[in-house]
Design a protein around this motif. Structure first.
Motif, PDB file in Angstrom:
ATOM      1  N   PRO A   9       0.951  -1.313   0.094  1.00 42.72           N
ATOM      2  CA  PRO A   9      -0.027  -0.006  -0.089  1.00 42.72           C
ATOM      3  C   PRO A   9       0.782   1.185  -0.093  1.00 42.72           C
ATOM      4  CG  PRO A   9      -1.056  -1.548   1.535  1.00 42.72           C
ATOM      5  CD  PRO A   9       0.418  -1.977   1.140  1.00 42.72           C
ATOM      6  N   ALA A  10       2.068   1.263   0.757  1.00 42.80           N
ATOM      7  CA  ALA A  10       2.771   2.353   0.892  1.00 42.80           C
ATOM      8  C   ALA A  10       3.326   2.696  -0.570  1.00 42.80           C
ATOM      9  CB  ALA A  10       3.870   2.195   1.695  1.00 42.80           C
ATOM     10  N   ALA A  13       0.667   4.009  -2.686  1.00 43.98           N
ATOM     11  CA  ALA A  13       0.524   5.295  -2.446  1.00 43.98           C
ATOM     12  C   ALA A  13       1.551   6.414  -2.823  1.00 43.98           C
ATOM     13  CB  ALA A  13       0.710   5.354  -0.886  1.00 43.98           C
ATOM     14  N   MET A  28      -3.334   4.363   1.682  1.00 45.81           N
ATOM     15  CA  MET A  28      -2.813   3.428   2.804  1.00 45.81           C
ATOM     16  C   MET A  28      -4.076   2.990   3.651  1.00 45.81           C
ATOM     17  SD  MET A  28       0.941   4.914   3.347  1.00 45.81           S
ATOM     18  CE  MET A  28       0.676   6.813   3.155  1.00 45.81           C
ATOM     19  N   GLY A  45       0.091   5.988   8.568  1.00 47.78           N
ATOM     20  CA  GLY A  45      -0.268   6.652   7.087  1.00 47.78           C
ATOM     21  C   GLY A  45       0.325   7.969   7.251  1.00 47.78           C
ATOM     22  N   GLY A 197       7.638   1.666   5.390  1.00 50.93           N
ATOM     23  CA  GLY A 197       6.523   2.181   4.681  1.00 50.93           C
ATOM     24  C   GLY A 197       7.180   3.542   3.908  1.00 50.93           C
TER      25      GLY A 197
END
Length: 238
Positions: A9-10, A13, A28, A45, A197
């Motif tokens: 997800p990072a 993102a 995120m 996040g 992240g």
């Protein structure tokens, strides 16, 4: 699986941030709450994109206008400070419902409002933007889209817009992160997730900067917004 749900997800993102200029935390927050409490997911996040924000703020520092940013930051931060504490006592189910509604609202807003970034908003609408953004920033780390519209409506050039919006996000990120640390939301055991992240986010942003010249932004954005809406439906019903 936990590490994948942090790193991927990072990375995504960072790609989204590099393509659209905002939306990293939204992406995120689609995934992080599945492995962490909502308040910690929002905290991680919010801090992951700080290196990118620092780099952009330094790059555009000559166009930064503190008199324009400071009043907005005061209102925004005051509301966000309160909502951070609220997030610690609200029921998790309620928070998931609120996040779902927010994501769906953002999806509809950006799909329907084609010229949202070219309007000049009156002062009372601008204050409403700050309050709403601060509230959801404290809860979920998602306060960027409306503030981006606010600064874009006041800017005469892209460097001025980027300088003010990234400076705002940087000050906000540092302040809210300190509040979450003092409140015991961000703790030492989360540092490895944060560092992983950050690295993934920086890589995603670098990749996006190389590929952006080949992509049609007008085509990509609607699909990003639809994906956000689907995520909102997920949080509402599952």
């Amino acid at each position: 699986m936990t590490w994948l749900l942090i790193i991927l997800p990072a990375l995504m993102a960072g790609l989204i941030q590099g393509m659209t200029g905002f939306g990293a935390v939204i992406i995120m927050m689609i995934f992080f709450p599945s492995i962490l409490p909502m308040t910690q997911a929002a905290g991680i996040g919010g801090i992951i994109m700080l290196p990118s924000e620092i780099a952009l703020a330094l790059h555009y520092r000559h166009d930064f206008k503190i008199k324009r940013v400071l009043p907005a930051l005061v209102v925004y931060a005051a509301v966000a400070t309160w909502s951070v504490q609220l997030g610690k006592v609200l029921d998790t189910h309620v928070l998931r419902l609120m996040l779902g509604v927010l994501l769906i609202a953002l999806c509809i807003y950006f799909l329907v409002s084609k010229n949202a970034d070219s309007r000049h908003y009156p002062w009372y609408v601008a204050i409403l933007f700050m309050i709403i953004s601060g509230f959801f920033s404290g809860l979920f780390g998602i306060g960027g889209p409306l503030m981006a519209l606010y600064f874009l409506s006041l800017s005469k050039s892209m460097p001025e817009y980027l300088a003010n919006v990234q400076g705002f996000f940087l000050f906000d990120g540092l302040y809210i992160t300190s509040i979450r640390v003092v409140s015991g939301i961000l703790v030492a055991r989360l540092v490895p997730y944060i560092l992983a992240g950050m690295l993934a986010g920086v890589i995603g942003t670098m990749v996006a900067s190389r590929l952006s010249s080949r992509w049609d932004l007008a085509t990509i954005k609607p699909w990003i917004y639809r994906f956000i809406g689907l995520a909102g439906l997920y949080y509402l019903f599952f």
